[in-house]
Design a protein around this motif. Sequence first.
Motif: not given
Length: 99
Positions: A58-77
């Motif tokens: 799905e990330m190949e079809k919609q590359p913007v998804i990658k920006s919505l996968i965040v490390p837990v350490s940066g989740l609050a931000r």
Amino acid sequence: MSGVKEGMEEAKKGSKGKPDVSREEKKETVMYIGPSIKNVVSTGTLYRNGLPEALKKEMEKQPVIKSLIVPVSGLARAQRQLATPGSALAVIYGKVKIA
């Protein structure tokens, strides 16, 4: 539109302003904070040892998804950015096709 591009770059940076190392290389737990995509991923799903194949495709079809996968350490931000109308993450969230 350049504000969105700058925001996307900002979203990719770690807490100290440096670009994140590949999330899969670090094996840090990450969370998907985008909209649920039927048969692919649900909002709030945590991944500890890499991403499933369906999500990678799905990330190949919609590359913007990658920006919505965040490390837990940066989740609050990331969640603060997501809640801010017009922020890069909020715009990206709106662009993800859930069909």
